[in-house]
Scaffold this motif. Structure first.
Motif, PDB file in Angstrom:
ATOM      1  N   GLU A 182      -4.500  -9.789 -18.932  1.00  0.00           N
ATOM      2  CA  GLU A 182      -4.341 -10.713 -17.809  1.00  0.00           C
ATOM      3  C   GLU A 182      -4.468 -12.177 -18.194  1.00  0.00           C
ATOM      4  O   GLU A 182      -4.304 -13.052 -17.349  1.00  0.00           O
ATOM      5  CB  GLU A 182      -5.386 -10.416 -16.726  1.00  0.00           C
ATOM      6  N   GLU A 194      -5.204  -0.994 -17.031  1.00  0.00           N
ATOM      7  CA  GLU A 194      -3.800  -1.407 -16.971  1.00  0.00           C
ATOM      8  C   GLU A 194      -3.402  -1.874 -15.576  1.00  0.00           C
ATOM      9  O   GLU A 194      -2.565  -2.766 -15.419  1.00  0.00           O
ATOM     10  CB  GLU A 194      -2.923  -0.228 -17.405  1.00  0.00           C
ATOM     11  N   ALA A 195      -4.023  -1.290 -14.540  1.00  0.00           N
ATOM     12  CA  ALA A 195      -3.629  -1.614 -13.160  1.00  0.00           C
ATOM     13  C   ALA A 195      -4.385  -2.798 -12.577  1.00  0.00           C
ATOM     14  O   ALA A 195      -4.075  -3.235 -11.459  1.00  0.00           O
ATOM     15  CB  ALA A 195      -3.834  -0.388 -12.268  1.00  0.00           C
ATOM     16  N   GLU A 199      -5.563  -7.065  -8.349  1.00  0.00           N
ATOM     17  CA  GLU A 199      -5.873  -8.444  -7.969  1.00  0.00           C
ATOM     18  C   GLU A 199      -4.761  -9.032  -7.095  1.00  0.00           C
ATOM     19  O   GLU A 199      -5.025  -9.669  -6.074  1.00  0.00           O
ATOM     20  CB  GLU A 199      -6.061  -9.309  -9.232  1.00  0.00           C
ATOM     21  N   LYS A 200      -3.505  -8.789  -7.495  1.00  0.00           N
ATOM     22  CA  LYS A 200      -2.389  -9.295  -6.712  1.00  0.00           C
ATOM     23  C   LYS A 200      -2.347  -8.657  -5.342  1.00  0.00           C
ATOM     24  O   LYS A 200      -2.149  -9.334  -4.322  1.00  0.00           O
ATOM     25  CB  LYS A 200      -1.073  -9.011  -7.468  1.00  0.00           C
ATOM     26  N   PHE A 201      -2.580  -7.340  -5.284  1.00  0.00           N
ATOM     27  CA  PHE A 201      -2.591  -6.630  -4.009  1.00  0.00           C
ATOM     28  C   PHE A 201      -3.681  -7.158  -3.092  1.00  0.00           C
ATOM     29  O   PHE A 201      -3.471  -7.379  -1.907  1.00  0.00           O
ATOM     30  CB  PHE A 201      -2.817  -5.133  -4.270  1.00  0.00           C
ATOM     31  N   PRO A 220      -4.383  -6.133 -13.009  1.00  0.00           N
ATOM     32  CA  PRO A 220      -3.593  -7.265 -12.483  1.00  0.00           C
ATOM     33  C   PRO A 220      -2.919  -6.936 -11.149  1.00  0.00           C
ATOM     34  O   PRO A 220      -2.855  -7.793 -10.266  1.00  0.00           O
ATOM     35  CB  PRO A 220      -2.560  -7.515 -13.585  1.00  0.00           C
ATOM     36  N   LYS A 221      -2.432  -5.695 -10.998  1.00  0.00           N
ATOM     37  CA  LYS A 221      -1.786  -5.304  -9.739  1.00  0.00           C
ATOM     38  C   LYS A 221      -2.801  -5.228  -8.608  1.00  0.00           C
ATOM     39  O   LYS A 221      -2.504  -5.565  -7.466  1.00  0.00           O
ATOM     40  CB  LYS A 221      -1.096  -3.949  -9.910  1.00  0.00           C
ATOM     41  N   SER A 256     -10.146   1.397 -10.770  1.00  0.00           N
ATOM     42  CA  SER A 256      -8.810   1.114 -11.288  1.00  0.00           C
ATOM     43  C   SER A 256      -8.782   1.320 -12.795  1.00  0.00           C
ATOM     44  O   SER A 256      -9.768   1.054 -13.491  1.00  0.00           O
ATOM     45  CB  SER A 256      -8.409  -0.326 -10.959  1.00  0.00           C
ATOM     46  N   PRO A 303      -1.887   0.085  -5.614  1.00  0.00           N
ATOM     47  CA  PRO A 303      -1.179   0.304  -6.889  1.00  0.00           C
ATOM     48  C   PRO A 303      -1.542   1.658  -7.503  1.00  0.00           C
ATOM     49  O   PRO A 303      -2.648   2.164  -7.324  1.00  0.00           O
ATOM     50  CB  PRO A 303      -1.686  -0.853  -7.766  1.00  0.00           C
ATOM     51  N   LYS A 304      -0.599   2.227  -8.228  1.00  0.00           N
ATOM     52  CA  LYS A 304      -0.853   3.481  -8.937  1.00  0.00           C
ATOM     53  C   LYS A 304      -1.985   3.282  -9.939  1.00  0.00           C
ATOM     54  O   LYS A 304      -2.058   2.269 -10.619  1.00  0.00           O
ATOM     55  CB  LYS A 304       0.420   3.929  -9.660  1.00  0.00           C
ATOM     56  N   THR A 308      -5.242   3.397  -8.933  1.00  0.00           N
ATOM     57  CA  THR A 308      -6.401   2.841  -8.231  1.00  0.00           C
ATOM     58  C   THR A 308      -6.802   3.765  -7.089  1.00  0.00           C
ATOM     59  O   THR A 308      -5.985   4.536  -6.579  1.00  0.00           O
ATOM     60  CB  THR A 308      -6.112   1.445  -7.654  1.00  0.00           C
TER      61      THR A 308
END
Length: 444
Positions: free
Chosen positions: A22, A434-435, A440-442, A437-438, A431, A398-399, A401
């Motif tokens: 990240e 790998e997931a 955090e964005k979500f 960053p997704k 999570s 996200p997948k 999590t």
């Protein structure tokens, strides 16, 4: 963030590994062979030189960096690197690994009043905290608390055949307790499970439950939960002596084995109630004489992980109830369970945990790495969040999590698909690394 890490040892490498997905990372290291290893295994920048050299830090981009993390084996080098960084780039956030207790006594000098070091990391002391937490919960392989201990994550090794083959959706009926399995580590592979997944023998499962239900959950999985009364520590270094001192305060009968005669004399002077034994932890005769089969824990915390592993295996062979092994090399962690060891503690992982808590404090309430590829994150919802008042099953997380728990007005909710999140809820999310960053964005 643009982050400079000074020192490519075990702690520095692991921090870089965790943060490089990240963030933009540059590692400063004075040993060419470590620079070569870093370049081959991580997608990060690398600069050859000393982190206390102003020219080297400028080459690494200190003027535009957001954070400096100094984690060499030398406290003096780490402190000097922060001092130089503070002079060149006063705005930068600084974290420093400091092991010497004499330095830590003068925390005000290192902090805001002089050097402006934002976070002091002592991996050994963080490791002791992790060990003490495990000793509080016998039978668990890992223990992490959230929301002021209202929510507890328990790592449990499945060795009770009565639970093997049960689908997760049917587990509550079998154990008669409200719980949620948020992750399974099977043959070194991380699984974020669904209700259709089954429990298999030797799985390491991560269970989330109410804190006060810990003993009931462990007993439901066939684990013994009697309080710890007798402990043998092998290794009288910083971790060993600090741990012995803490166990003394808790009234736990403690013995410590140390092979250096001079250091034994120091331990005798330092410790009041601990029995100090001069010898080698690999000495079978010595281990037999101490009747380790009568001890609750054998804890191996020398500075050499190969020796720690060997001593723990010998202790298990001689009938020790449980072992706890210090592992410095994080590359060893995936195979520990396979070779039959119980609990492990990693100063490198403990240091990463302390650092992540500091880095995420403005975004989340807490963050905790669990093993190599799993992280638990505690966040607070707001009134403007677009996820509130909607059933979890309708939220497209996200997948990789899963929402493990919700704390609302000090009440713990183990959620189902129908559960809704409300403003000011504390939400614990699991999570894969790998997931992240997704996630955090979500959440944003």
């Amino acid at each position: 963030m643009n982050i400079i890490i000074v020192g490519a040892g075990e702690v520095g490498f692991h921090i870089a590994h965790k943060l490089s997905r990240e963030n933009d990372i540059v590692i400063v290291e004075k040993k060419p062979e470590k620079i070569k290893y870093i370049s081959e295994h991580l997608d990060v920048g690398a600069v050859l030189g000393s982190g206390s050299n102003p020219a080297v830090l400028e080459e690494a981009g200190i003027k535009s960096a957001d954070m400096l993390i100094a984690v060499t084996d030398s406290d003096e080098t780490n402190i000097l690197a922060c001092l130089v960084a503070n002079f060149i780039s006063p705005h930068i956030s600084k974290a420093s690994r400091i092991r010497n207790p004499e330095f830590i006594r003068y925390e005000n000098l290192l902090g805001r009043s002089f050097l402006n070091i934002d976070l002091i990391i002592n991996p050994e002391l963080e490791a002791v905290k992790s060990i003490l937490k495990l000793l509080e919960v016998p039978g668990a392989s890992d223990v992490v608390d959230f929301a002021g201990e209202l929510v507890r994550i328990i790592g449990i090794k499945v060795d009770w055949e009565q639970l093997v083959g049960i689908k997760l959706k049917d587990l509550e009926k079998k154990v008669s307790h409200k719980l949620l399995i948020v992750a399974i580590v099977r043959n070194g592979q991380l699984i974020i499970p669904t209700g259709e997944d089954k429990i298999l023998l030797n799985d390491l499962i991560y269970v989330i439950s109410k804190g006060e239900k810990t003993c009931h959950i462990l007993e439901a999985f066939g684990k013994e939960t009697k309080p710890i009364t007798k402990v043998l520590i092998v290794g009288g270094g910083i971790v060993g002596v600090t741990l012995a001192f803490e166990l003394e305060k808790r009234g736990i009968q403690t013995k410590i084995i140390e092979k250096n005669p001079e250091h034994c004399a120091y331990l005798v002077e330092k410790l009041e109630k601990t029995t100090v034994l001069e010898g080698n932890g690999t000495d079978l005769t010595l281990l037999r004489e101490e009747n380790i089969q009568e001890l609750d824990y054998v804890i191996t915390v020398t500075g050499e992980e190969e020796q720690n592993v060997m001593i723990s295996l010998l202790a298990k062979a001689l009938g020790a109830k449980r072992t706890l092994t210090r592992i410095n090399k994080t590359s060893y962690l995936p195979i520990i369970s396979a070779i039959g060891l119980d609990n492990i503690v990693s100063p490198a992982l403990s240091a990463v945990s302390a650092l992540l808590k500091h880095m995420f404090q403005k975004k989340v309430l807490s963050v905790m790495p669990l093993g190599e590829d799993l992280q638990a994150i505690e966040v607070m919802t707001t009134t403007v969040s677009n996820i509130i008042e909607k059933p979890l099953k309708k939220l497209k997380f996200p997948k990789g999590t899963i929402v493990g728990a919700i704390v609302r007005n000090k009440n713990v909710i183990i959620p189902s698909g129908e559960t809704v999140i409300l403003p000011e809820d504390r939400v614990v999310i699991f999570s894969t690394t790998e997931a992240i960053p997704k996630v955090e964005k979500f959440w944003r």
